[in-house]
Design an enzyme around this catalytic site. Structure first.
Site, PDB file in Angstrom:
ATOM      1  N   GLU A 137      -4.613   0.585  11.034  1.00 26.69           N
ATOM      2  CA  GLU A 137      -5.985   1.080  11.091  1.00 26.69           C
ATOM      3  C   GLU A 137      -6.743   0.582  12.316  1.00 26.69           C
ATOM      4  O   GLU A 137      -7.773   1.139  12.691  1.00 26.69           O
ATOM      5  CB  GLU A 137      -6.740   0.711   9.812  1.00 26.69           C
ATOM      6  CG  GLU A 137      -8.016   1.500   9.660  1.00 26.69           C
ATOM      7  CD  GLU A 137      -8.634   1.427   8.285  1.00 26.69           C
ATOM      8  OE1 GLU A 137      -9.832   1.741   8.170  1.00 26.69           O
ATOM      9  OE2 GLU A 137      -7.927   1.063   7.331  1.00 26.69           O
TER      10      GLU A 137
ATOM     11  N   GLU B 251      -4.121  -4.124   9.481  1.00 25.91           N
ATOM     12  CA  GLU B 251      -4.325  -3.188   8.372  1.00 25.91           C
ATOM     13  C   GLU B 251      -3.299  -2.052   8.346  1.00 25.91           C
ATOM     14  O   GLU B 251      -3.631  -0.885   8.562  1.00 25.91           O
ATOM     15  CB  GLU B 251      -5.747  -2.619   8.402  1.00 25.91           C
ATOM     16  CG  GLU B 251      -6.817  -3.674   8.187  1.00 25.91           C
ATOM     17  CD  GLU B 251      -8.183  -3.072   7.966  1.00 25.91           C
ATOM     18  OE1 GLU B 251      -8.332  -2.311   6.990  1.00 25.91           O
ATOM     19  OE2 GLU B 251      -9.088  -3.336   8.766  1.00 25.91           O
TER      20      GLU B 251
ATOM     21  N   HIS C 289       0.800  -1.230   0.000  1.00 28.91           N
ATOM     22  CA  HIS C 289       0.000   0.000   0.000  1.00 28.91           C
ATOM     23  C   HIS C 289       0.832   1.281   0.000  1.00 28.91           C
ATOM     24  O   HIS C 289       0.607   2.172  -0.807  1.00 28.91           O
ATOM     25  CB  HIS C 289      -0.928  -0.019   1.218  1.00 28.91           C
ATOM     26  CG  HIS C 289      -1.862   1.145   1.301  1.00 28.91           C
ATOM     27  ND1 HIS C 289      -1.500   2.346   1.848  1.00 28.91           N
ATOM     28  CD2 HIS C 289      -3.149   1.292   0.895  1.00 28.91           C
ATOM     29  CE1 HIS C 289      -2.516   3.193   1.780  1.00 28.91           C
ATOM     30  NE2 HIS C 289      -3.521   2.581   1.206  1.00 28.91           N
TER      31      HIS C 289
ATOM     32  N   HIS D 208      -1.167   0.833   6.897  1.00 28.73           N
ATOM     33  CA  HIS D 208      -1.320   1.767   5.779  1.00 28.73           C
ATOM     34  C   HIS D 208      -0.032   2.579   5.609  1.00 28.73           C
ATOM     35  O   HIS D 208       0.940   2.091   5.071  1.00 28.73           O
ATOM     36  CB  HIS D 208      -2.545   2.655   5.989  1.00 28.73           C
ATOM     37  CG  HIS D 208      -3.845   1.967   5.750  1.00 28.73           C
ATOM     38  ND1 HIS D 208      -4.249   1.552   4.506  1.00 28.73           N
ATOM     39  CD2 HIS D 208      -4.841   1.612   6.598  1.00 28.73           C
ATOM     40  CE1 HIS D 208      -5.425   0.971   4.582  1.00 28.73           C
ATOM     41  NE2 HIS D 208      -5.812   0.991   5.854  1.00 28.73           N
TER      42      HIS D 208
END
Length: 299
Positions: free
Chosen positions: A285, A268, A228, A270
């Site tokens: 996250e 998660e 990402h 990022h």
């Protein structure tokens, strides 16, 4: 494989959504809370604080500005925000409605440059809030992350046009198609050798592009990892998040890949950035920031 220590620091509840982070001029980590409309601040070893915005504005990417403040995009509100290190916030509306500003980075001209995901434009904002927009030569491209290159240009990913773009200070745009179809590039960062590193979220690859447009792609061990974001540390090693694989990875300038599992499942990851403490930090996250450092090092 180099052993690393990963420590998670809770900075918000799991619904707040830490998304991107950067090191500010005050030696603190500044981060966006995309789901709760806040900008957070963490000095390593201390308790986090946060500053409230419009709860629905969707703050996404944050970066240091040339004026000693932090600048960020408000994806859902079509605004660019500025926050001083003592918490004073200013917001500037982007002229094009529904443009979805996302990536932002300081340019070599003393201004901030940003992407407009839904408007196929690159924007420029001066430190006093004057905005100029430059149309891209493609439609439906979803320009995403942006960074300054060593060549006095701004480089950006075109997630849906499957290309890397460059815009010079006069607004001239050059596009470089990727070799892999439907790779969907997202994050991009400048290396120390004039080249830029980027991630291909749909292809499970890391890419490198030279200023003249030569592209090399490096497949990840897990092609479903959905990389990402990417950043480059002081040694020239690129660090990236595997949002789908729950890992942090590195790639050296010669292309050697290493990946490290995060301690909490489905965290998660990022955004990712060098911290003020010689470690690399990533936004999870689930409500935390994770510190990644060589095993045995001290905070």
């Amino acid at each position: 494989m180099t052993q690393v220590s990963i420590e998670e620091h809770v900075v918000a509840d799991s619904a707040a959504g830490p998304y991107a982070l950067t090191t500010g001029p005050d030696g603190a980590l500044w981060f966006t809370l995309v789901h709760s409309g806040r900008i957070g601040r963490l000095v390593p070893g201390e308790e986090p604080t946060s500053h409230h915005l419009d709860p629905a504005c969707g703050p996404t990417v944050i970066t240091p500005g040339p004026d000693g403040a932090l600048w960020f995009t408000e994806y859902r509100a079509d605004r660019i925000g500025r926050i001083t290190t003592d918490g004073v916030v200013d917001e500037f509306a982007v002229p094009t409605p529904g443009c979805g500003p996302f990536g932002i980075a300081a340019g070599p001209d003393g201004a901030l440059w940003f992407t407009e995901t839904a408007a196929d434009r690159i924007g420029r904002i001066t430190v006093d809030g004057h905005i100029t927009e430059f149309p891209l030569p493609v439609t439906g491209a979803f320009p995403s992350a942006i960074t300054a290159g060593d060549d006095d240009g701004m480089w950006f990913t075109l997630n849906q046009a499957n290309a890397i773009g460059r815009i010079d200070m006069n607004g001239t745009v050059t596009l470089h198609p990727l070799p892999t179809e439907a790779a969907a590039p997202v994050g991009i960062a400048a290396g120390h050798d004039g080249a830029l590193w980027f991630v291909e979220i749909a292809a499970g690859q890391i890419g490198r592009i030279t200023p003249d447009g030569q592209i090399t792609e490096f497949p990840l061990p897990d092609r479903t990892a959905r990389p990402h974001a990417i950043t480059v540390d002081g040694d020239g090693t690129a660090w990236f998040t595997e949002w789908g694989g729950n890992r942090i990875g590195t790639i050296t300038p010669d292309g050697a890949l290493t990946v490290h599992d995060l301690p909490t499942p489905h965290s998660e990851p990022h955004g990712i950035s060098p911290g003020p403490d010689s470690a690399v930090w990533t936004a999870l996250e689930i409500g935390a920031l994770a510190r990644i450092a060589p095993a045995g090092s001290t905070p």
